[in-house]
Design an enzyme around this catalytic site. Structure first.
Site, PDB file in Angstrom:
ATOM      1  N   VAL A  28     -17.365   5.061   1.942  1.00 30.12           N
ATOM      2  CA  VAL A  28     -18.055   6.332   2.179  1.00 30.12           C
ATOM      3  C   VAL A  28     -18.049   7.178   0.913  1.00 30.12           C
ATOM      4  CG1 VAL A  28     -18.041   8.471   3.508  1.00 30.12           C
ATOM      5  CG2 VAL A  28     -17.511   6.299   4.639  1.00 30.12           C
ATOM      6  N   ASP A  73       0.817  -1.216   0.000  1.00 29.04           N
ATOM      7  CA  ASP A  73       0.000   0.000   0.000  1.00 29.04           C
ATOM      8  C   ASP A  73       0.848   1.262   0.000  1.00 29.04           C
ATOM      9  OD1 ASP A  73      -2.680  -0.226  -0.364  1.00 29.04           O
ATOM     10  OD2 ASP A  73      -3.218  -0.297   1.750  1.00 29.04           O
TER      11      ASP A  73
END
Length: 399
Positions: free
Chosen positions: A333, A148
């Site tokens: 979200v 990541d």
């Protein structure tokens, strides 16, 4: 035999998995099969997969994580049907100052990655546990770590260095950035959808239980809000985001919290959950904004602070970029909460952001109004496909 790629995304209480057909060229973005085990370590863990509603499972309470991984591998092997598992790709949160490119894992690499556990305690140990189990039980099966932190390796030194004594930089204390697999997919998807506009000054908002922003120019990371750890930057579901270090000194020196207690507070008791007292999820908190008294006030304040931190950081990254031409929302979200996008964009009107209410409500790929100076989009992320693609590349193809 048709080769398959298994992608594992291991968190503290869940394991997501996806199986890709590596024989197809180009590699399909939709997996053949995917799902997750969640609630690991809790009283009612469940298993969900493509086409099947989640159902409660029983895991060995002494080793629930190992049991969950074993269950996934059993289900995978049951689906091979004459095909072969060619490689397992792992999302590994932290590659430290050494690993940026996807890397084939052996005992030496595993030992290096274990040393980075303190940098990402919520995620790193669990990915490494899965890797270790597979190395021991299936040593002939190639495994690839996809980091990541890797996407942010293009950031200039001024964005990586911390204002600490120079020897801290030499020891590897620096701003690494996270959510790189998501941003790597965005670099691909945005170029396809927006063409040349995506190569300009862009900000991607990865808003999920963890949250960060990435400023891109020419589809490369030039700045991001997460830094040395996944605690930095935006306010998150249960994490603080950026916090005055003096507050930590106060908690430890005056209130006598132990290091362990402070860590638990920062990672698990803060953010939206800590301020609202209701939930770590905006979609739940918004339902309490109209409540009377303190519950309603806390809900309103939690969402206001959440939006304020996003807007403040977008403004800062726009300054670093020297302007803004494309703003894209992604992750749980970002993709699904129209009211969060509306509140953020309303406060970014000074940058020339104008939202189309109908497009936003429909979660359209482009939600900005026709006259907006900044294109605003919504783009689903696909970290698993990036990991599968990178694993195939490491092996030089898996045909």
């Amino acid at each position: 035999m048709t080769p398959l790629i298994l992608v594992l995304n291991c968190g503290s209480s869940s394991i997501k998995f996806a199986l890709f057909d590596a024989a197809a060229v180009p590699l399909p973005r939709k997996p053949l099969w995917n799902g997750k085990v969640q609630g690991i370590g809790g009283p009612t863990p469940d298993f969900g997969e493509t086409g099947v509603a989640p159902f409660t499972i029983s895991l060995d309470p002494a080793q629930p994580y190992r049991a969950a991984l074993t269950l996934i591998l059993q289900r995978v092997r049951a689906r091979l049907d004459g095909r072969r598992l060619a490689v397992v790709a792992h999302r590994v949160v932290h590659g430290g100052s050494r690993y940026f490119q996807p890397t084939r894992i052996d005992a030496g690499v595993l030992a290096d990655l274990t040393s980075y556990v303190p940098l990402a305690p919520l995620h790193q140990p669990f990915a490494l546990e899965a890797i270790e189990i597979l190395l021991r039980e299936s040593p002939e099966l190639p495994q690839v770590a996809c980091f990541d932190t890797g996407f942010h390796h293009t950031m200039p030194t001024v964005e990586q260095i911390l204002p600490l004594p120079w020897d801290a930089w030499q020891r590897g204390l620096r701003r690494y950035g996270f959510h790189g697999l998501s941003y790597a997919f965005m670099a691909t998807a945005l170029a396809e959808r927006h063409g040349e506009a995506a190569r300009g000054r862009s900000i991607v908002a990865h808003l999920g239980s963890g949250a960060s922003l990435c400023a891109m120019n020419k589809l490369e990371s030039v700045a991001t809000t997460m830094g040395f750890s996944a605690l930095d930057g935006l306010m998150m579901g249960t994490r603080t985001g950026a916090l005055d270090p003096g507050a930590l000194l106060y908690l430890m020196e005056i209130e006598k919290l132990s290091l362990e207690e402070v860590g638990h507070l920062l990672y698990h008791r803060s953010g939206l959950l800590g301020v609202s007292g209701v939930s770590s999820e905006p979609r739940v908190i918004v339902q309490h904004e109209a409540d009377d008294g303190e519950p309603g006030e806390r809900a309103r304040l939690a969402l206001a602070l959440y939006v304020r931190r996003i807007v403040r950081e977008i403004g800062a990254l726009a300054a670093v970029l020297g302007g803004l031409e494309l703003l894209v929302f992604t992750a749980g979200v970002g993709e699904h909460n129209a009211f969060v996008r509306e509140r953020v964009c309303r406060d970014l009107a000074f940058l020339g952001v104008a939202l189309d209410e109908g497009r936003n409500a429909a979660h359209a790929p482009i939600i900005s109004a026709d006259g907006s100076r900044v294109i605003v989009g919504v783009e689903p992320t696909n970290e698993e496909w990036i990991a599968a693609r990178d694993a195939a590349a490491v092996l030089g193809g898996v045909g």
